[in-house]
Structures are given as structure tokens and as C-alpha cells.
Design an enzyme around this catalytic site. Structure first.
Site, PDB file in Angstrom:
ATOM      1  N   LYS A  85       0.819  -1.029  -0.060  1.00 17.73           N
ATOM      2  CA  LYS A  85      -0.016  -0.080   0.148  1.00 17.73           C
ATOM      3  C   LYS A  85       0.792   1.131   0.048  1.00 17.73           C
ATOM      4  CE  LYS A  85      -4.453  -1.562   1.811  1.00 17.73           C
ATOM      5  NZ  LYS A  85      -5.445  -1.419   2.943  1.00 17.73           N
ATOM      6  N   LYS A  90     -12.958  -8.418 -11.461  1.00 14.88           N
ATOM      7  CA  LYS A  90     -14.139  -8.491 -10.589  1.00 14.88           C
ATOM      8  C   LYS A  90     -15.128  -7.429 -10.245  1.00 14.88           C
ATOM      9  CE  LYS A  90     -12.296  -6.657  -6.248  1.00 14.88           C
ATOM     10  NZ  LYS A  90     -12.737  -6.609  -4.808  1.00 14.88           N
ATOM     11  N   LYS A 141     -17.416  -1.576  -7.012  1.00 14.52           N
ATOM     12  CA  LYS A 141     -18.140  -0.543  -6.976  1.00 14.52           C
ATOM     13  C   LYS A 141     -17.552   0.622  -7.929  1.00 14.52           C
ATOM     14  CE  LYS A 141     -15.862   1.360  -2.901  1.00 14.52           C
ATOM     15  NZ  LYS A 141     -15.070   0.173  -2.678  1.00 14.52           N
TER      16      LYS A 141
HETATM   17  P1  ADP Z   1     -14.985  -3.120  -4.301  1.00 19.89           P
HETATM   18  O1  ADP Z   1     -14.320  -3.555  -5.044  1.00 19.89           O
HETATM   19  O2  ADP Z   1     -16.265  -2.879  -4.973  1.00 19.89           O
HETATM   20  O3  ADP Z   1     -14.150  -1.681  -4.120  1.00 19.89           O
HETATM   21  P2  ADP Z   1     -14.090  -3.147  -1.690  1.00 19.89           P
HETATM   22  O4  ADP Z   1     -12.698  -3.534  -1.617  1.00 19.89           O
HETATM   23  O5  ADP Z   1     -14.755  -2.131  -0.937  1.00 19.89           O
HETATM   24  O6  ADP Z   1     -15.210  -3.732  -2.835  1.00 19.89           O
HETATM   25  O7  ADP Z   1     -14.764  -4.866  -0.544  1.00 19.89           O
HETATM   26  C1  ADP Z   1     -15.329  -4.852   0.440  1.00 19.89           C
HETATM   27  C2  ADP Z   1     -15.524  -6.478   0.856  1.00 19.89           C
HETATM   28  O8  ADP Z   1     -16.212  -6.972  -0.221  1.00 19.89           O
HETATM   29  C3  ADP Z   1     -14.302  -7.057   0.962  1.00 19.89           C
HETATM   30  O9  ADP Z   1     -14.244  -8.089   1.690  1.00 19.89           O
HETATM   31  C4  ADP Z   1     -14.105  -7.903  -0.282  1.00 19.89           C
HETATM   32  O10 ADP Z   1     -13.306  -9.097  -0.482  1.00 19.89           O
HETATM   33  C5  ADP Z   1     -15.687  -8.043  -0.698  1.00 19.89           C
HETATM   34  N1  ADP Z   1     -15.803  -8.016  -2.249  1.00 19.89           N
HETATM   35  C6  ADP Z   1     -15.816  -6.932  -3.124  1.00 19.89           C
HETATM   36  N2  ADP Z   1     -15.902  -7.265  -4.137  1.00 19.89           N
HETATM   37  C7  ADP Z   1     -16.107  -8.775  -4.438  1.00 19.89           C
HETATM   38  C8  ADP Z   1     -16.259  -9.516  -5.652  1.00 19.89           C
HETATM   39  N3  ADP Z   1     -16.288  -9.081  -6.819  1.00 19.89           N
HETATM   40  N4  ADP Z   1     -16.328 -10.891  -5.094  1.00 19.89           N
HETATM   41  C9  ADP Z   1     -16.259 -11.206  -3.698  1.00 19.89           C
HETATM   42  N5  ADP Z   1     -16.247 -10.365  -2.956  1.00 19.89           N
HETATM   43  C10 ADP Z   1     -15.959  -9.138  -3.166  1.00 19.89           C
END
Ligand code: ADP
Length: 343
Positions: A115, A206, A209
Site C-alpha cells: 500500500k 471482479k 463499485k
Molecule cells: P470494491 O471492489 O467494490 O471496491 P471493496 O474492496 O470495498 O469492494 O470490498 C469490500 C468487501 O467485499 C471485501 O471483503 C471484499 O473481499 C468483498 N468483495 C468486493 N468485491 C467482491 C467480489 N467481486 N467478489 C467477492 N467479494 C468481493
């Protein structure tokens, strides 16, 4: 058994967050309750300030995340649901543990290296000491078990090292001259393999958001028509579905949709393929859309109602924080005393 788990507050929650993270909390809550244990779930809002952030977004996301957790089935009467900020003992214990944690230990944390990247000098001190706050998060409650994914294993190991060193250096003696440890060493529990949900527009990235296309994800705020439309427009290939899982190799989009169907239906991909093998997407997509609508509609209804009820959300956090503080205070008192701090 006492489990403690935290999640950073994020907004614009989607199916990936639900299946990859939130759903595990709901099932752990039920398993722990069945064994007469406690589950403590917190929003890691203090961790969120280790990276550049927007204050208004942080408070909005904190409340939105509470709404999502409760809508998805985290029960604030059975679990202790709170945010770190309202339990100042987290920050206090972190400071006490800063005396025990070593620079060398923190320097070895791969997440810090990732990071901070090349810009270590510009990274916040909070980013560096983040794993000490994580140690405080679990040691404060004498957690026996902490669910950790692959990326968090090293931080839990660090929490155990800190607890061990603190106990060695400062544990008071009982009348027989035996050490009375201040902290429990938490054991990791590896959660059941979390579903990794991919974008509906690109099976190799993946669902997120931050994807610029809203069609790439199913949001917890999407209504039935929107869900149906997104599933029908999801990217696929022209081939029918195979009857065996091996047949999904090299077909990332098809694999993702079958995977989503399987987790939503509580079954395996093999079982889904034995029902739909040989069928085209013209038949599979409407079935998947209906399944998603059926399972997500009640969550969506609760979420949409709750997220606009700030009074209710704040009351949930207040109540959870009160319960958490009551559990935290005795351990924090012991830590102060062990260190010889006069209060
Ligand atoms: P994003 O990728 O939408 O920014 P975050 O990083 O805020 O999501 O993730 C919040 C939680 O949701 C984490 O524990 C992450 O592992 C889970 N998560 C986010 N996107 C996915 C996905 N596409 N599949 C499975 N778990 C996810």
C-alpha cells in the site's frame, strides 16, 4: 468461543460484497450462536483514515454499511454490531500496544509494502501502525477466533506476537508465582472459500463499485426490473452451457454466471450444469435473473428502507457500542495496570 471481525465501511454495495463478505458474517453469527459464543462485528472506520478519504463519504458509508449488514441478516440483537470510533478503547489499547510492537515486525508487513509502494515517506503513520490497531481490535475482546482471508493471515500472526510479547513482558503473577496472561492468543479461522464474483461485462475483472459501467454489477439498491435487465444483458458467448464443469474452462463469463447461480441457490456448479447443460443463455439467463430477484428482493426492501432511517442506524451503532465497551473495559484496565500506568 468469541469471534471478532471487522470490515471497512464502503458505499455502493453490490452482489460481490454480499456473497464475498457479508454473507459469511451471517453464517458465522448463526454457527457461533449455536455454540453459545459471541460474535462481534465492527466497522473499521478508524482504519479508514489511514488512506486519503473524504469525511462526508466516510460517515455516509459507515451508516450505509450498517444498513446493508442488517438487511443481509446480521442481527444486532444476536451479534454485537458497532463502529470502532464509538469504542475508544480500541484506540487506547493500540497506543499501549505500540510500546510492545517492534518497528522491524511492522516493516515486514506485505500490506504495508504494497500500500505504501514507492512513496513510504508520504504514507500516513496510521497506514504503518494499522496492524497494531488490528491487534488491539481483537485482543481487546479476548477473541478466541478471528476469521482471516489469505491477505490478513500475516496481520493475525502479528497480533499473536504482540499478545505473546506483552504477556511475557508484563503479565502479573498469581499467588503461586504463575503468570496471569493479559491477552488471549486468537486462533485463525479460515472462512469457507468466499465466492469471487466477476463483472457482468468482463469475466476477467471482479465485480466492483469502481467499475465505470453500472451494468457490470448488481447493486443492493437495484430493483427487480433492473436486476433482470442486467442479467439479460450480461456478456456471454454463443455456445450452450456444458454439462460438466470442465466445459467452462476458457469461458469466464459463462463460468461467472453459473457460479452466481450456484451460490444463490445454495448448490454446486456441477448440480447447476446437470440441470442446464445443453441449454443456451436464452433459457439460463431468465432463470438466473428470477433466482437473483427472489433472493435479493427481501434484502433490497430492508436495505432501501433502513438506509434512509438515520435514527434507526445510529441507534443500532449506539447499542452495539455500549455492549462492546462493556466487554472491552476489563481487558483495557488489566493492560493499563500491567504496564504500571497510574489511573
Ligand atoms: P470494491 O471492489 O467494490 O471496491 P471493496 O474492496 O470495498 O469492494 O470490498 C469490500 C468487501 O467485499 C471485501 O471483503 C471484499 O473481499 C468483498 N468483495 C468486493 N468485491 C467482491 C467480489 N467481486 N467478489 C467477492 N467479494 C468481493
Amino acid at each position: 468461543m468469541r469471534i471478532v471481525s471487522g470490515i471497512q465501511p464502503t458505499g455502493n454495495l453490490h452482489l460481490g460484497n454480499y456473497l464475498g463478505a457479508i454473507r459469511n458474517w451471517v453464517s458465522m453469527q448463526d454457527e457461533v450462536a449455536a455454540q453459545g459464543g459471541d460474535s462481534l462485528y465492527f466497522l473499521a472506520d478508524l482504519h479508514a483514515i489511514s488512506m486519503p478519504h473524504d469525511p462526508a463519504t466516510l460517515s455516509a458509508n459507515t451508516r450505509e454499511m450498517v444498513a446493508a449488514l442488517v438487511a443481509c441478516g446480521v442481527d444486532p440483537d444476536r451479534s454485537i454490531l458497532f463502529n470502532q470510533t464509538q469504542v475508544p478503547q480500541h484506540a487506547e489499547l493500540q497506543w499501549l500496544l505500540n510500546g510492545t510492537a517492534r518497528m522491524g515486525w511492522l516493516n515486514r508487513m506485505t500490506q504495508w509494502k504494497d500500500k505504501a509502494g514507492k512513496n513510504r515517506e508520504g504514507a500516513s503513520v496510521a497506514l504503518f501502525t494499522y496492524p497494531v490497531l488490528q491487534a488491539a481490535d481483537v485482543l481487546l475482546y479476548q477473541a478466541t477466533h478471528v476469521p482471516v482471508g489469505e491477505d490478513q493471515k500475516q496481520h493475525l500472526e502479528l497480533a499473536r506476537d504482540i499478545a505473546q510479547k506483552f504477556n511475557n513482558d508484563f503479565a502479573p503473577k498469581d499467588e503461586n508465582g504463575e503468570d496471569v496472561p493479559v491477552f488471549t492468543l486468537p486462533a485463525p479461522i479460515i472462512p469457507p472459500e468466499a465466492a469471487r464474483i466477476m463483472s457482468l461485462r468482463d469475466g476477467s475483472s471482479k465485480m466492483s463499485k469502481s467499475d465505470p459501467s453500472d451494468m457490470a454489477r448488481i447493486n443492493l439498491t437495484d430493483d427487480a426490473d433492473t436486476i433482470m435487465q442486467k442479467v439479460k444483458k450480461a456478456k456471454t458467448d454463443p455456445e450452450p452451457l456444458p454439462s460438466e464443469k470442465e466445459g467452462l474452462e476458457g469461458r469466464a463469463e459463462a463460468r461467472n454466471l453459473v457460479g452466481i447461480y450456484a451460490v444463490m441457490a445454495g448448490t454446486t456448479m456441477e448440480a447447476v450444469l446437470s440441470d442446464f447443460g445443453g441449454e443456451g443463455f436464452g433459457k439460463f439467463k431468465p432463470a438466473l435473473g428470477e433466482l437473483l430477484v427472489e433472493k435479493l428482493a427481501p434484502i433490497n426492501a430492508r436495505f432501501v428502507e433502513l438506509r434512509s432511517d438515520r435514527g434507526a442506524l445510529d441507534a443500532i451503532l449506539r447499542k452495539g457500542s455500549e455492549k462492546a465497551r462493556a466487554l472491552a473495559v476489563p481487558t483495557l484496565d488489566k493492560a493499563y495496570e500491567a504496564l504500571g500506568l497510574v489511573r
